[in-house]
Design a protein around this motif. Structure first.
Motif, mmCIF file in Angstrom:
data_model
loop_
_atom_site.group_PDB
_atom_site.id
_atom_site.type_symbol
_atom_site.label_atom_id
_atom_site.label_comp_id
_atom_site.label_asym_id
_atom_site.label_seq_id
_atom_site.Cartn_x
_atom_site.Cartn_y
_atom_site.Cartn_z
ATOM 1 N N PHE A 40 0.758 -1.276 0.017
ATOM 2 C CA PHE A 40 0.094 -0.055 0.064
ATOM 3 C C PHE A 40 0.838 1.236 -0.062
ATOM 4 O O PHE A 40 0.313 2.368 -0.643
ATOM 5 N N GLU A 41 2.013 1.359 0.454
ATOM 6 C CA GLU A 41 2.873 2.325 0.408
ATOM 7 C C GLU A 41 3.306 2.614 -0.961
ATOM 8 O O GLU A 41 3.400 3.701 -1.357
ATOM 9 N N LEU A 42 3.811 1.608 -1.357
ATOM 10 C CA LEU A 42 3.979 1.954 -3.090
ATOM 11 C C LEU A 42 2.876 2.296 -3.803
ATOM 12 O O LEU A 42 3.026 3.332 -4.516
ATOM 13 N N MET A 43 1.803 1.694 -3.659
ATOM 14 C CA MET A 43 0.500 2.277 -4.356
ATOM 15 C C MET A 43 0.237 3.652 -4.033
ATOM 16 O O MET A 43 -0.213 4.347 -5.144
ATOM 17 N N ALA A 44 0.289 3.904 -2.722
ATOM 18 C CA ALA A 44 0.185 5.598 -2.641
ATOM 19 C C ALA A 44 1.252 6.464 -3.331
ATOM 20 O O ALA A 44 0.818 7.388 -3.705
ATOM 21 N N GLN A 45 2.410 5.942 -3.389
ATOM 22 C CA GLN A 45 3.537 6.579 -3.975
ATOM 23 C C GLN A 45 3.121 6.772 -5.474
ATOM 24 O O GLN A 45 3.116 7.654 -6.081
ATOM 25 N N VAL A 46 2.696 5.685 -6.103
ATOM 26 C CA VAL A 46 2.447 5.602 -7.435
ATOM 27 C C VAL A 46 1.130 6.308 -7.967
ATOM 28 O O VAL A 46 0.943 7.232 -8.714
ATOM 29 N N LEU A 47 0.121 6.283 -7.082
ATOM 30 C CA LEU A 47 -1.110 7.062 -7.170
ATOM 31 C C LEU A 47 -0.625 8.626 -7.134
ATOM 32 O O LEU A 47 -1.518 9.356 -7.927
ATOM 33 N N ALA A 48 0.229 9.054 -6.078
ATOM 34 C CA ALA A 48 0.631 10.334 -6.368
ATOM 35 C C ALA A 48 1.237 10.697 -7.361
ATOM 36 O O ALA A 48 0.947 12.025 -7.895
ATOM 37 N N ILE A 49 1.920 9.982 -8.029
ATOM 38 C CA ILE A 49 2.783 10.450 -9.178
ATOM 39 C C ILE A 49 1.932 10.528 -10.297
ATOM 40 O O ILE A 49 1.789 11.508 -11.421
ATOM 41 N N LEU A 50 0.575 9.819 -10.348
ATOM 42 C CA LEU A 50 -0.127 9.654 -11.449
ATOM 43 C C LEU A 50 -1.456 10.832 -11.285
ATOM 44 O O LEU A 50 -2.343 10.821 -12.174
ATOM 45 N N LYS A 51 -1.520 11.341 -10.160
ATOM 46 C CA LYS A 51 -2.596 12.226 -9.709
ATOM 47 C C LYS A 51 -2.884 13.518 -10.957
ATOM 48 O O LYS A 51 -3.912 13.849 -11.206
#
Length: 317
Positions: free
Chosen positions: A286-297
């Motif tokens: 979930f930490e990785l997912m949060a980082q990726v979602l932030a990049i894609l925001k």
């Protein structure tokens, strides 16, 4: 493998399912024997839902899939194919053609019965024809016991309500949406309460956005605008830098949605099928997912569309 109900169809389908377009060689040159092994691997690993179309590889996908299913107990899988699209830019949703199309598909697939027959990419059709001619023809086939259930597919989200609001209740039982529920675009989620209210089963496809969220990147024909491609590449690069696989994250993200019955993944490579199944059995980072979602925001819910002008979604981004 986890299974979920497909709307009100009475069918329970694997949360990860087999998209057979790859068997038609639409992404790369494929070997039919390897394709057959990929299908058998998917079945062995519990993927019980298979989606195909006469359009994929100009009927090759259906033909190869038929060879792969020879000798497999018919009750062990849920088979979906499509009607209406037959070649590049070739659409025919007339009652006579879709009825004949079912016969042709059954012959290629080596079966007498299709569990789910779907109108393929209806954004290229007159939705009035779909409602008043195509769907009534499919209802006749369902009433005759030739098919079990009826669905519609396409890219723009507006086409689904455009048909479901007009067709008699219970006519359409599933929708297949692609590129609208993935790490960078969750617009389909906003439609799910409406679909649930009508008892519609939701099938999701293209968890990587047709290559946006892969190390290989998008093919030359991909319709995504430049910003979507560039931001997606940054997300891919971040995962590479931390030793993570963005495809794994993308598949896990889609499968985690409890209201999406199944997500289609397509590959003619047996090892790719094994890898995708392993992905959904492993815990989500979930930490990785949060980082990726932030990049894609910056591109969240940015989209591309297609079809007849009246059937296209409004562009965002």
């Amino acid at each position: 493998m986890l299974y979920r109900p497909l709307g009100h169809t009475g069918l329970d389908v694997s949360v990860l399912s087999f998209g057979a377009s790859s068997l038609g060689g639409v992404f790369r040159t494929t070997d039919d024997s390897e394709s057959i092994r990929a299908v058998r691997t998917a079945l062995d690993l519990g993927m019980n839902f298979i989606d195909v179309s006469p359009y994929y590889g100009a009927t090759r996908a259906e033909t190869v899939l038929g060879r792969a299913l020879a000798g497999v107990p018919r009750e062990s899988y849920v088979l979906a194919t499509k009607v209406g699209q037959y070649g590049e830019g070739q659409f025919d949703f007339s009652a006579a053609r879709v009825t004949r199309s079912l016969d042709e598909s059954c012959q290629r697939l080596g079966v007498e019965y299709i569990d789910l027959l779907q109108c393929h990419d209806i954004e290229f059709a007159d939705l009035n024809q779909i409602v008043h001619e195509t769907l009534p023809a499919l209802v006749k086939l369902r009433d005759a016991g030739r098919i079990g259930h009826i669905g519609i597919t396409g890219l723009p989200l507006k086409i689904f309500s455009g048909v479901l609001d007009q067709a008699p209740a219970g006519t359409v039982e599933t929708i297949l949406s692609f590129c609208r529920y993935e790490l960078n675009d969750t617009a389909l989620d906003g439609l799910i309460p409406y679909l649930q209210g009508k008892g519609i089963g939701v099938i999701n496809a293209s968890p990587t956005g047709m290559g946006l969220l892969t190390e290989r990147g998008v093919p030359s024909w991909h319709p995504a605008p430049r910003q979507m491609v560039e931001v997606s590449r940054r997300a891919v690069a971040y995962c590479q830098a931390v030793g993570a696989d963005i495809v794994k994250l993308a598949v896990q993200f889609c499968v985690a949605h409890p209201a999406i019955a199944t997500t289609l993944v397509g590959s003619a490579n047996p090892e790719n099928i094994r890898r995708n199944v392993r992905y959904i059995e492993e815990p989500i980072d979930f930490e990785l997912m949060a980082q990726v979602l932030a990049i894609l925001k910056p591109i969240h819910n940015h989209n591309f569309t297609r079809g007849r002008p009246e059937n296209r979604d409004a562009l965002i981004g």
